[in-house]
Design a protein around this motif. Structure first.
Motif, mmCIF file in Angstrom:
data_model
loop_
_atom_site.group_PDB
_atom_site.id
_atom_site.type_symbol
_atom_site.label_atom_id
_atom_site.label_comp_id
_atom_site.label_asym_id
_atom_site.label_seq_id
_atom_site.Cartn_x
_atom_site.Cartn_y
_atom_site.Cartn_z
ATOM 1 N N ARG A 266 -19.313 -42.211 17.313
ATOM 2 C CA ARG A 266 -18.753 -43.021 16.094
ATOM 3 C C ARG A 266 -18.672 -42.790 14.814
ATOM 4 O O ARG A 266 -17.845 -42.779 13.997
ATOM 5 C CB ARG A 266 -19.375 -44.430 16.181
ATOM 6 C CG ARG A 266 -19.246 -45.142 17.703
ATOM 7 C CD ARG A 266 -19.928 -46.592 17.448
ATOM 8 N NE ARG A 266 -20.147 -47.283 18.832
ATOM 9 C CZ ARG A 266 -20.827 -47.312 19.718
ATOM 10 N NH1 ARG A 266 -22.037 -46.799 19.430
ATOM 11 N NH2 ARG A 266 -20.712 -47.841 20.848
ATOM 12 N N HIS A 267 -19.766 -41.909 14.608
ATOM 13 C CA HIS A 267 -19.853 -41.602 13.243
ATOM 14 C C HIS A 267 -18.653 -40.205 13.006
ATOM 15 O O HIS A 267 -18.218 -40.040 11.913
ATOM 16 C CB HIS A 267 -21.245 -40.987 12.866
ATOM 17 C CG HIS A 267 -21.200 -39.984 11.577
ATOM 18 N ND1 HIS A 267 -21.313 -40.443 10.468
ATOM 19 C CD2 HIS A 267 -21.660 -38.678 11.505
ATOM 20 C CE1 HIS A 267 -21.467 -39.567 9.345
ATOM 21 N NE2 HIS A 267 -21.570 -38.231 10.213
ATOM 22 N N LEU A 268 -18.800 -39.569 13.909
ATOM 23 C CA LEU A 268 -17.758 -38.260 14.042
ATOM 24 C C LEU A 268 -16.367 -38.801 13.749
ATOM 25 O O LEU A 268 -15.421 -38.188 13.059
ATOM 26 C CB LEU A 268 -17.878 -37.567 15.223
ATOM 27 C CG LEU A 268 -18.729 -36.314 15.255
ATOM 28 C CD1 LEU A 268 -18.939 -35.550 16.588
ATOM 29 C CD2 LEU A 268 -18.569 -35.321 14.156
ATOM 30 N N ALA A 269 -16.122 -39.834 14.623
ATOM 31 C CA ALA A 269 -14.661 -40.567 14.693
ATOM 32 C C ALA A 269 -14.319 -40.901 13.199
ATOM 33 O O ALA A 269 -13.251 -40.687 12.798
ATOM 34 C CB ALA A 269 -14.623 -41.637 15.563
ATOM 35 N N SER A 270 -15.222 -41.605 12.436
ATOM 36 C CA SER A 270 -14.751 -41.847 11.051
ATOM 37 C C SER A 270 -14.756 -40.667 10.103
ATOM 38 O O SER A 270 -13.712 -40.668 9.392
ATOM 39 C CB SER A 270 -16.026 -42.684 10.721
ATOM 40 O OG SER A 270 -15.816 -43.119 9.174
ATOM 41 N N VAL A 271 -15.577 -39.812 10.272
ATOM 42 C CA VAL A 271 -15.636 -38.482 9.460
ATOM 43 C C VAL A 271 -14.194 -37.686 9.836
ATOM 44 O O VAL A 271 -13.404 -37.454 8.692
ATOM 45 C CB VAL A 271 -16.697 -37.663 9.677
ATOM 46 C CG1 VAL A 271 -16.273 -36.341 8.780
ATOM 47 C CG2 VAL A 271 -18.211 -38.368 9.096
ATOM 48 N N LEU A 272 -14.141 -37.543 11.099
ATOM 49 C CA LEU A 272 -12.590 -36.841 11.493
ATOM 50 C C LEU A 272 -11.454 -37.552 11.286
ATOM 51 O O LEU A 272 -10.419 -36.811 10.746
ATOM 52 C CB LEU A 272 -12.766 -36.179 12.689
ATOM 53 C CG LEU A 272 -13.882 -35.443 13.249
ATOM 54 C CD1 LEU A 272 -13.829 -35.070 14.857
ATOM 55 C CD2 LEU A 272 -14.094 -34.080 12.538
ATOM 56 N N THR A 273 -11.549 -38.838 11.462
ATOM 57 C CA THR A 273 -10.384 -39.467 10.796
ATOM 58 C C THR A 273 -9.844 -39.582 9.479
ATOM 59 O O THR A 273 -8.820 -39.190 9.143
ATOM 60 C CB THR A 273 -10.593 -40.907 11.461
ATOM 61 O OG1 THR A 273 -10.706 -41.041 12.598
ATOM 62 C CG2 THR A 273 -9.112 -41.970 10.979
ATOM 63 N N ARG A 274 -10.970 -39.361 8.533
ATOM 64 C CA ARG A 274 -10.651 -39.509 7.105
ATOM 65 C C ARG A 274 -10.011 -37.932 6.879
ATOM 66 O O ARG A 274 -9.197 -38.001 6.225
ATOM 67 C CB ARG A 274 -12.211 -39.685 6.522
ATOM 68 C CG ARG A 274 -12.194 -39.286 4.922
ATOM 69 C CD ARG A 274 -13.131 -39.400 4.119
ATOM 70 N NE ARG A 274 -14.389 -38.800 4.796
ATOM 71 C CZ ARG A 274 -14.589 -37.638 4.403
ATOM 72 N NH1 ARG A 274 -13.867 -36.844 3.655
ATOM 73 N NH2 ARG A 274 -15.821 -36.925 5.123
ATOM 74 N N ARG A 275 -10.648 -36.914 7.632
ATOM 75 C CA ARG A 275 -10.118 -35.461 7.135
ATOM 76 C C ARG A 275 -8.755 -35.510 7.856
ATOM 77 O O ARG A 275 -8.053 -35.048 6.851
ATOM 78 C CB ARG A 275 -10.901 -34.618 7.783
ATOM 79 C CG ARG A 275 -12.515 -34.529 7.426
ATOM 80 C CD ARG A 275 -13.301 -33.668 8.073
ATOM 81 N NE ARG A 275 -14.728 -33.218 7.687
ATOM 82 C CZ ARG A 275 -15.714 -32.625 8.270
ATOM 83 N NH1 ARG A 275 -15.356 -31.902 9.442
ATOM 84 N NH2 ARG A 275 -16.701 -32.478 7.777
ATOM 85 N N ALA A 276 -8.533 -35.963 8.845
ATOM 86 C CA ALA A 276 -7.099 -35.761 9.494
ATOM 87 C C ALA A 276 -6.115 -36.595 8.728
ATOM 88 O O ALA A 276 -4.932 -36.007 8.542
ATOM 89 C CB ALA A 276 -7.172 -36.501 10.955
ATOM 90 N N VAL A 277 -6.563 -37.834 8.220
ATOM 91 C CA VAL A 277 -5.225 -38.503 7.482
ATOM 92 C C VAL A 277 -5.224 -38.242 6.172
ATOM 93 O O VAL A 277 -3.915 -37.891 5.990
ATOM 94 C CB VAL A 277 -5.802 -40.207 7.314
ATOM 95 C CG1 VAL A 277 -4.778 -40.793 6.586
ATOM 96 C CG2 VAL A 277 -5.798 -40.739 8.929
#
Length: 284
Positions: A266-277
């Protein structure tokens, strides 16, 4: 390790392949073989018949069909990655294809084979989900079209029947959209612990539309709709994107395994989503 004995067929047309599947109840379809061959060698599966699609030319290639790009199911990842029309109208697919495995895997593995295998940790399922792609399936009753949201049903499970084949994938055009594919793995070329596929359309400095797909956050690829809704109308700034990305894990059921527990994902999803967007918006 040696596979169990099986009969091998290499049809040269879709109709011939479908006839073989109707004739043999215990048959497995071989596309690029990057997933099936290890399973056979470990004898996790021991089918009596293998139907190899490698000689069916009509299943290969990419064409522009007006409002959509059509990718043949047996088109190798390397061809998809290098195709200029994919890069122009569906850049997210180009980026994800470039991130699959290594050059050998990308030259042997196929676009449709990866989708039909339906590994929730694979790179492509979340991408086609984010882009609202359509799967064209052919069987005894002819062709039918299934949206990506309805194609994946569970781990290694799709809506495909045993006597059907995925023949092509229709991808709407996202011309002018920014895109980025971000994944995190413990070692190079391993399945991602979590991956994020993001595409955004900007209007000035504001995010007008967003598409975000997640890999390995459940038994099927997940569309991060809460993030998409939170992004629309917001400026493409780090602060606004961070706030929206905090909702990336909403409604997901990530697995726990040796690579990490559910909370870590869940933590990774938030971090990676921020980077990707942010990268898709040109602000990363």
């Amino acid at each position: 390790m040696i596979p169990a004995a099986f009969d091998y067929y290499a049809p040269t047309s879709v109709d011939e392949a479908l006839a073989l599947l109707r004739e043999h109840d215990d048959a497995k379809v071989l596309a690029g073989g990057q997933s099936l061959m290890p399973v056979l060698r470990l004898r996790l599966a021991a089918p009596e018949v293998i139907v190899d699609l490698g000689r069916i030319d009509e299943l290969r290639g990419i064409r522009d069909d007006g409002e959509a790009l059509v990718i043949g199911a047996m088109t190798p990842h390397s061809v998809v990655q290098a195709d200029p029309s994919i890069a122009e109208h569906a850049k997210l697919i180009s980026l994800a294809a470039a991130a699959i495995g290594d050059p050998q895997v990308r030259h042997r593995g196929t676009f449709g084979g990866s989708l039909a295998h339906a590994d929730p940790a694979a790179d492509l399922p979340a991408v086609v989900l984010a882009l609202d792609a359509e799967m064209v399936i052919q069987g005894p009753g002819g062709r039918r079209t299934v949206g990506a949201a309805d194609f994946f049903e569970g781990v290694f499970t799709t809506t495909l029947s045993e006597d059907e084949l995925l023949v092509e994938i229709r991808v709407p055009k996202y011309t002018g959209w920014g895109a980025h594919y971000e994944k995190f793995s413990r070692v190079a070329q391993q399945w991602p612990i979590v991956a994020v596929a993001a595409a955004v359309r900007l209007d000035g400095g504001t995010i007008a539309e967003a598409r975000v797909g997640l890999s390995n956050m459940g038994s099927i690829p997940v569309r991060a709709t809460a993030v998409e809704q939170a992004l629309v109308g917001q400026p493409a700034t780090a602060e606004a994107v961070r706030a929206a990305a905090a909702r990336a894990a909403d409604g997901t059921s990530p697995p726990t395994d040796l690579n990490g527990d559910a909370e870590y994902r869940r933590h990774l999803a938030s971090v990676l989503t921020r980077r990707a967007v942010l990268s898709a918006a040109g602000a990363g």
